[in-house]
Design an enzyme around this catalytic site. Structure first.
Site, PDB file in Angstrom:
ATOM      1  N   TRP A 101       0.853  -1.204   0.000  1.00 45.88           N
ATOM      2  CA  TRP A 101       0.000   0.000   0.000  1.00 45.88           C
ATOM      3  C   TRP A 101       0.884   1.248   0.000  1.00 45.88           C
ATOM      4  O   TRP A 101       0.625   2.207  -0.717  1.00 45.88           O
ATOM      5  CB  TRP A 101      -0.963   0.006   1.181  1.00 45.88           C
ATOM      6  CG  TRP A 101      -1.985  -1.093   1.127  1.00 45.88           C
ATOM      7  CD1 TRP A 101      -2.203  -2.049   2.070  1.00 45.88           C
ATOM      8  CD2 TRP A 101      -2.939  -1.357   0.076  1.00 45.88           C
ATOM      9  NE1 TRP A 101      -3.218  -2.885   1.673  1.00 45.88           N
ATOM     10  CE2 TRP A 101      -3.686  -2.490   0.463  1.00 45.88           C
ATOM     11  CE3 TRP A 101      -3.223  -0.753  -1.155  1.00 45.88           C
ATOM     12  CZ2 TRP A 101      -4.701  -3.033  -0.329  1.00 45.88           C
ATOM     13  CZ3 TRP A 101      -4.233  -1.287  -1.948  1.00 45.88           C
ATOM     14  CH2 TRP A 101      -4.957  -2.405  -1.530  1.00 45.88           C
ATOM     15  N   ASP A 168      -1.837   6.980   6.241  1.00 48.00           N
ATOM     16  CA  ASP A 168      -2.875   6.059   5.772  1.00 48.00           C
ATOM     17  C   ASP A 168      -3.255   5.187   6.964  1.00 48.00           C
ATOM     18  O   ASP A 168      -2.481   4.336   7.384  1.00 48.00           O
ATOM     19  CB  ASP A 168      -2.306   5.216   4.617  1.00 48.00           C
ATOM     20  CG  ASP A 168      -3.286   4.139   4.133  1.00 48.00           C
ATOM     21  OD1 ASP A 168      -4.390   4.008   4.706  1.00 48.00           O
ATOM     22  OD2 ASP A 168      -2.929   3.436   3.164  1.00 48.00           O
ATOM     23  N   LYS A 192     -12.578  -1.198   6.266  1.00 46.91           N
ATOM     24  CA  LYS A 192     -11.867  -2.113   7.157  1.00 46.91           C
ATOM     25  C   LYS A 192     -12.439  -2.009   8.577  1.00 46.91           C
ATOM     26  O   LYS A 192     -12.778  -3.007   9.178  1.00 46.91           O
ATOM     27  CB  LYS A 192     -10.369  -1.805   7.178  1.00 46.91           C
ATOM     28  CG  LYS A 192      -9.716  -1.705   5.801  1.00 46.91           C
ATOM     29  CD  LYS A 192      -9.234  -3.038   5.273  1.00 46.91           C
ATOM     30  CE  LYS A 192      -8.900  -3.033   3.792  1.00 46.91           C
ATOM     31  NZ  LYS A 192      -7.927  -2.050   3.344  1.00 46.91           N
TER      32      LYS A 192
END
Ligand code: PLP
Length: 356
Positions: A101, A168, A192
């Site tokens: 990511w 993030d 999530k």
């Protein structure tokens, strides 16, 4: 059969949230209309947007000089929006590469300016979080990933940074307290730990708006969404509504400090089994282990399929590891009950008894 949902994302949501959300799809606030067919400019939706922001502000302690946005495009669009808005054309942004990511975020930043990789854990397939790196004070910002969903590593503290920090937090937002004032920008895809797919939470310090000094397409400019109160165009009404319900649920059980205790208890139970049962081996460096995603391998990988089959038979869902790590990954997001971890640990014990 009762299901224990350890899926990495979209992740588990509280049952009562799903019940309430399904009711609102039929009839919102006894209006005789579905949430999905009312105007986003209506009083009913205005209240939902306002309450969602209020809950984010309250639960995370967001200071007054920040804006709270609900955008679309996932965390993946933030990989591009962050440098577009915060990185001047000849500037350099500092990134810590803790997984794919982070790497994807770097790729987008390279299109807007220079990227300085301060540290990377790629040498060990991202099984640890690099520490002790120097942060150049000339960087436009430092970009971090708080929780590396795929590898099961998590930052337990943040470096003191001489430059603005962007993070993030897609897979651990609202799982433990954070000092928002230490960040200029936090982003998180909702799916999530906060709600359904379809919206991305952005918390941005107002000072950081229009910092890059470049022309930015209207929809990709944070300023547009701050000025438009996240309603410059039609917002993802359902996703925002379900986030609101999930945050209401979180508040009702005591907020972030309370869920942190539960998350620590769940993780301790599972890691204890991973450490003490010779059939299982954790993959992440112990000090960097994530409270959200626990990755582990069987000491006899030829039995992987059999373990998965046993999980399935016991209603334990979503534990197959990401292909880049292999083995297994149990995601223990906020809504996962302690009993689900107990069920997994019980099965791990049974499995090792059966196969020795
Ligand atoms: C899942 C995830 C993403 C990608 O999110 P999308 O909303 O699918 O774009 C980015 N970062 C982290 C840490 C993630 O876990």
């Amino acid at each position: 059969m009762k299901k224990h949902n350890f899926g990495a994302g979209p992740g588990i949501l509280p049952k009562e949230v799903l019940t309430q959300a399904s009711k609102a799809v039929i009839d919102i606030n006894n209006s005789g209309l579905s949430l999905l067919e009312i105007s986003h400019r209506s009083g009913d939706f205005d209240a939902i947007m306002a309450r969602s922001k209020e809950l984010v502000k309250e639960l995370l302690g967001v200071p007054d000089d920040y804006s709270i946005l609900f955008l679309q495009g996932g965390a993946s669009l933030q990989f591009a929006m962050v440098p577009m808005n915060l990185l001047p054309e000849n500037g350099t942004a500092a990134y810590v590469q803790t997984g794919v990511w982070a790497k994807k975020a770097m790729k987008e930043a390279k299109m807007m300016g220079n990227v300085d990789v301060l540290a990377s854990s790629e040498d060990k397939n991202y099984n640890y979080v690099p520490k002790g790196y120097q942060i150049p004070s000339s960087s436009a910002y430092l970009h971090l990933t708080s929780n590396n969903t795929i590898y099961g590593t998590q930052m337990k503290s943040y470096p003191d940074s001489p430059v603005p920090v962007v993070c993030d937090m897609s897979s651990d937002i609202f799982s433990c307290p954070v000092d928002v004032s230490k960040f200029d920008l936090i982003y998180a895809g909702a799916q999530k730990n906060m709600g359904p797919a379809g919206t991305t939470l952005v918390i941005i310090k107002n000072e950081a708006l229009e910092r890059a000094g470049r022309k930015i397409p209207t929809m990709l400019n944070y300023k547009t969404h701050v000025d438009g109160d996240s309603m410059f165009n039609t917002p993802p009404v359902f996703a925002i509504y379900v986030c609101m319900l999930t945050l209401e649920w979180l508040k009702s059980i005591g907020g972030v400090p309370a869920i942190q205790k539960i998350n620590e208890k769940k993780a301790a139970l599972l890691y204890n089994e991973i450490d003490n049962n010779p059939m299982f081996n954790g993959t992440a460096a112990v000090e960097d282990r994530s409270l959200m995603n626990a990755c582990f391998l069987l000491s006899r990988p030829e039995l992987d399929q059999e373990f998965l089959k046993m999980c399935k038979e016991s209603g334990i869902i979503g534990v197959k590891g990401h292909r880049s790590v292999g083995g297994f990954r149990a995601s223990m997001y906020n809504a996962l009950p302690y009993e689900s971890v107990e069920a997994l640990v019980k099965l791990m014990k049974e499995f090792s008894m059966k196969t020795v």
